[in-house]
Design an enzyme around this catalytic site. Structure first.
Site, short mmCIF file in Angstrom:
data_model
loop_
_atom_site.label_atom_id
_atom_site.label_comp_id
_atom_site.label_asym_id
_atom_site.label_seq_id
_atom_site.Cartn_x
_atom_site.Cartn_y
_atom_site.Cartn_z
CE LYS A 16 -2.20 -0.93 3.90
NZ LYS A 16 -1.71 -2.26 4.25
NE ARG A 91 -4.62 -1.22 9.38
CZ ARG A 91 -3.47 -0.67 8.96
NH1 ARG A 91 -3.42 0.60 8.63
NH2 ARG A 91 -2.40 -1.41 8.85
NE ARG A 130 7.15 -2.58 6.16
CZ ARG A 130 5.83 -2.42 6.22
NH1 ARG A 130 5.15 -2.10 5.14
NH2 ARG A 130 5.20 -2.63 7.35
NE ARG A 163 5.88 -0.49 10.32
CZ ARG A 163 4.69 -0.48 9.73
NH1 ARG A 163 4.55 0.11 8.57
NH2 ARG A 163 3.66 -1.07 10.31
NE ARG A 174 1.62 -4.83 11.26
CZ ARG A 174 2.76 -4.73 10.56
NH1 ARG A 174 3.86 -5.38 10.96
NH2 ARG A 174 2.81 -3.99 9.49
P1 AMP Z 1 0.60 0.51 9.11
O1 AMP Z 1 1.80 1.39 9.06
O2 AMP Z 1 -0.48 0.98 8.19
O3 AMP Z 1 0.94 -0.95 8.91
O4 AMP Z 1 -0.01 0.64 10.60
C1 AMP Z 1 0.75 0.27 11.72
C2 AMP Z 1 -0.17 0.13 12.93
O5 AMP Z 1 -0.82 1.39 13.20
C3 AMP Z 1 -1.31 -0.86 12.77
O6 AMP Z 1 -0.91 -2.18 13.06
C4 AMP Z 1 -2.32 -0.33 13.78
O7 AMP Z 1 -1.95 -0.65 15.11
C5 AMP Z 1 -2.15 1.19 13.63
N1 AMP Z 1 -3.06 1.73 12.60
C6 AMP Z 1 -2.70 2.31 11.41
N2 AMP Z 1 -3.79 2.69 10.72
C7 AMP Z 1 -4.86 2.35 11.47
C8 AMP Z 1 -6.26 2.47 11.30
N3 AMP Z 1 -6.80 3.00 10.19
N4 AMP Z 1 -7.06 2.01 12.30
C9 AMP Z 1 -6.56 1.49 13.42
N5 AMP Z 1 -5.25 1.32 13.64
C10 AMP Z 1 -4.39 1.75 12.69
#
Ligand code: AMP
Length: 217
Positions: A16, A91, A130, A163, A174
């Site tokens: 993404k 999400r 990553r 990360r 996740r």
């Molecule tokens: P990402 O960088 O998009 O993989 O997000 C990392 C973490 O941030 C996720 O595992 C969630 O804990 C939190 N997170 C990011 N976006 C959302 C969202 N739209 N709703 C809830 N938690 C989020």
């Protein structure tokens, strides 16, 4: 472009961020990543960051009202007037309904969701390998697309970071959150006729070329 608001769906590791970056560059619109905004808040130890930290470390979703609040605030900024990309938001169904209602209220039409589909084995390799540039955010992968020099960004020499939540136990959690809470959004946008599906197993360049052509068509 086909819609003012683009939503990038897809499991963690589907690409993404990488694809949203290319599309944002092509159309000159901002890429709004809730994950990046939350990580920034955690780093700065703001009240929002302190609230989000435990959930993120556990691989669980941050509460809807927290994330919806930061997105609403961000979309209201002047650089979003022409359009924007939501990377990693919505999400949950509640987040999707929130963003739809907000866009309707502002007269900005329906969002278009882009779902990037990738096999689960590939997702795991992509996430464990990553690395992200601490300066420009460029994404590398030690297995599929390594930098020329280990740990250093090809573009600006920035340090590459892995990360904290890209470890196997958190990744599994996740993926559970994705399967239970986020994947229902595919049919939610499908039923509205606002879904474009992309094969995310291909090379990143091939995916972005096809996706940009579709968005311009
Ligand atoms: P990402 O960088 O998009 O993989 O997000 C990392 C973490 O941030 C996720 O595992 C969630 O804990 C939190 N997170 C990011 N976006 C959302 C969202 N739209 N709703 C809830 N938690 C989020």
């Amino acid at each position: 472009m086909k819609a003012q608001a683009l939503i990038f769906l897809g499991a963690p590791g589907a690409g993404k961020g990488t694809q949203a970056r290319e599309v944002a560059k092509e159309f000159g619109i901002p890429q709004i990543s809730t994950g990046d905004m939350l990580r920034e808040a955690v780093k700065k130890q703001t009240p929002l960051g302190l609230e989000a930290k435990k959930k993120m470390e556990a691989g669980e979703l941050v509460p809807d009202e927290v994330v919806c609040g930061i997105v609403e605030e961000r979309i209201g900024q002047p650089d979003c007037v022409k359009g924007f990309i939501l990377d990693g938001f919505p999400r949950t169904l509640a987040q999707a309904q929130f963003v739809d209602a907000m866009l309707q209220k502002k007269g900005r039409g329906n969002p278009l969701a882009v779902d990037i589909k990738v096999d689960e084995d590939t997702l795991l390799k992509r996430l464990t390998g990553r690395q992200t540039c601490s300066v420009c955010g460029e994404i590398y992968n030690i297995y599929f697309g390594p930098p020329k020099q280990e740990g250093v960004c090809d573009k600006d020499g920035g340090k590459l970071l892995h990360r904290a939540d890209d470890n196997e136990a958190t990744i599994r959690q996740r993926l559970v959150a994705y399967n239970n809470q986020t994947s229902p959004l595919i049919s939610y946008y499908g039923k509205k006729g606002m879904l474009h599906e992309v094969d995310g197993n291909k090379e990143p360049d091939e995916i972005s070329t096809g996706l940009i052509a579709y968005l311009k068509s």
